[in-house]
Design an enzyme around this catalytic site. Structure first.
Site, short mmCIF file in Angstrom:
data_model
loop_
_atom_site.label_atom_id
_atom_site.label_comp_id
_atom_site.label_asym_id
_atom_site.label_seq_id
_atom_site.Cartn_x
_atom_site.Cartn_y
_atom_site.Cartn_z
N HIS A 154 0.81 -1.22 0.00
CA HIS A 154 0.00 0.00 0.00
C HIS A 154 0.85 1.27 0.00
O HIS A 154 0.33 2.35 -0.30
CB HIS A 154 -0.93 0.00 1.21
CG HIS A 154 -2.00 -1.05 1.14
ND1 HIS A 154 -3.29 -0.77 0.78
CD2 HIS A 154 -1.97 -2.39 1.37
CE1 HIS A 154 -4.02 -1.88 0.79
NE2 HIS A 154 -3.22 -2.87 1.15
N ASP A 361 3.94 9.35 -1.17
CA ASP A 361 2.75 8.60 -0.75
C ASP A 361 2.48 7.49 -1.76
O ASP A 361 2.62 7.71 -2.97
CB ASP A 361 1.53 9.52 -0.67
CG ASP A 361 0.71 9.29 0.59
OD1 ASP A 361 0.76 8.17 1.12
OD2 ASP A 361 0.01 10.22 1.02
#
Length: 468
Positions: A154, A361
């Site tokens: 993730h 991110d």
């Protein structure tokens, strides 16, 4: 079609409605389709020898375990969050590698494999999530498990210069090769993994997505995670709570810049504050006509790096408000507290600018949620970091380099002054992508691809508890 077994560091308990958003939506959708098991840590500390806690609802079973304080400290705090998290977010300066923590990380992954093994069936497929469980497939293989095992990361995967600085880099890479399918948020992350592997052991590409390394064959692909846009739009469009309605009325003549992030050094919050200061300095016409609200609830508050960033933000907010504030106007509101997710969607809807500028991110679902929450007839503008995975999909956002405060300030000025027709056009383009690549599409693609991979052995699952 065999069951799906999902393995993650934490599970979302079936009776906890608060955890029905984000990843839980995709995982539960996949589990409902095939029936299966969600296996993970309960979030509780205690005797890890106690039996698994199992709850069944329909065709889904949740199985959770406790961690001892030592395991929690070494596996979770000292290695997952003090080594892997900063390294994977390109912050080697914050990595605090300790050999006992690495040993604890391996020990807990082995312990979890032991706990899962008796629950597995021969035709199960196993989907493992995130950086806490990099060695998990390796531990299952050592126990004779030949089932299909997929992994989804993730967070970003760092370039070889970063990853190979970790003392156990070679071991981790070899362990990752025990997965049948490795999924990443972006093509850059996938390439970074393959380049790191090539620099350590060499990789043979059998085709564009199938590879051999360390004597093992596996596939890699890109699966950008999505959201539930229809549900977010429904939450955003509902009636406003009285306090929020009052606030909206009070701010009707003020344009709102809004941002919500977990308090984390990867999110670029100090740089964001400085960019907002540059906006006030470089574009004085906005003074007393805008307000920037930053929500950032505390995360991992016991870690020194997180304490440091909180103090830095408190100092910066006070300085900016002291320098530019006026009677009746506070330029920056900094809220170090948690807000209900449904309320945030309503706040997104009446915000004129969504400011999402992490330094690094994996995806950043806040960016997608902001777009999905907008009124299509009068949408706000998304200012988005080029280093968020979402920038690969949301190309109609105003893409910025978060390290360039003046560039971010210029983008904020453009967002605040953008004509309605351009706002509608940009929003429509982004929303179309978000709807097509929603959370259900994400899990369906991954599971379909994993099911197409042949199991590693014709004998299926061998219930062998011996560890070589």
């Amino acid at each position: 079609m065999g069951r799906l077994v999902v393995v993650s560091n934490r599970i979302a308990p079936p009776d906890n409605k608060a955890s029905a958003g984000g990843l839980a939506v995709g995982v539960l959708g996949a589990l409902k389709a095939a029936g299966g098991l969600w296996f993970g840590w309960s979030g509780e500390l205690g005797n890890e020898e106690r039996p698994l806690q199992e709850v069944t609802r329909g065709n889904i079973t949740w199985a959770s375990f406790n961690l001892s304080e030592q395991d929690y400290e070494e596996y979770y705090n000292q290695f997952s969050n003090a080594v892997l998290w900063p390294a994977f977010h390109y912050r080697l300066d914050l990595v605090a590698f300790q050999r006992p923590a690495w040993e604890g990380y391996l020990r807990v992954n082995a312990l979890l494999a032991d706990k899962l093994l008796p629950l597995l069936k021969e035709d199960d497929i196993i989907w493992v999530h995130d950086y806490h469980l990099l060695p998990f497939a390796s531990e299952l293989r050592r126990r004779g498990v030949n089932n299909r095992i997929g992994f989804f990361l993730h967070i970003p995967f760092p370039t070889p210069e970063i990853f190979n600085a970790l003392p156990p880099a070679e071991t981790l890479l070899e362990q990752l090769c025990d997965f049948d399918l490795l999924g990443f948020q972006t093509e850059n992350d996938r390439q970074a993994f393959l380049e790191s592997l090539a620099s350590q052991s060499g990789v043979t590409d059998q085709n564009d997505r199938q590879h051999s390394a360390c004597g093992k064959t596996f596939r890699t692909d890109v699966y950008p995670i999505g959201i539930e846009p229809e549900e977010i739009a429904r939450q955003a469009a509902g009636p406003l709570p009285p306090k929020l309605a009052q606030l909206k009325a009070e701010l009707k003549n003020v344009k709102n810049i809004f941002s919500v992030e977990r308090l984390d050094y990867s999110k670029g919050l100090p740089e964001r504050f400085q960019a907002y200061e540059a906006l006030l300095e470089n574009y004085p016409e906005h003074r007393a006509k805008i307000r920037y609200t930053q929500i950032a609830p505390t995360s991992r508050g016991e870690v020194q790096a997180y304490q440091d960033i909180r103090h830095q933000l408190e100092t910066e907010a006070g300085r900016i408000n002291g320098k530019y504030g006026q009677l009746g106007w506070t330029p920056l509101f900094w809220l170090n507290q948690h807000f209900d997710r449904k309320l945030l969607m309503k706040i997104f809807r009446y915000s004129d600018v969504g400011l999402v500028t992490p330094l690094r991110d994996g995806m950043n679902l806040v960016a997608k949620e902001y777009v999905a929450a907008q009124d299509p007839a009068n949408p706000g503008v998304l200012v988005l970091s080029q280093f968020a995975g979402a920038a690969n999909e949301l190309t109609s956002a105003l893409i910025v380099n978060p390290y360039d405060r003046d560039e971010v300030a210029a983008a904020l000025n453009r967002a605040l002054t953008m004509p309605l027709a351009e706002r509608i056009s940009r929003h429509a383009e982004m929303l179309d992508i978000i709807v097509k690549n929603d959370i259900h599409r994400w899990q369906e693609r991954f599971i379909d691809d994993l099911r197409q991979i042949p199991p590693r052995g014709e004998e299926g699952l061998r219930q062998t508890h011996a560890v070589s």
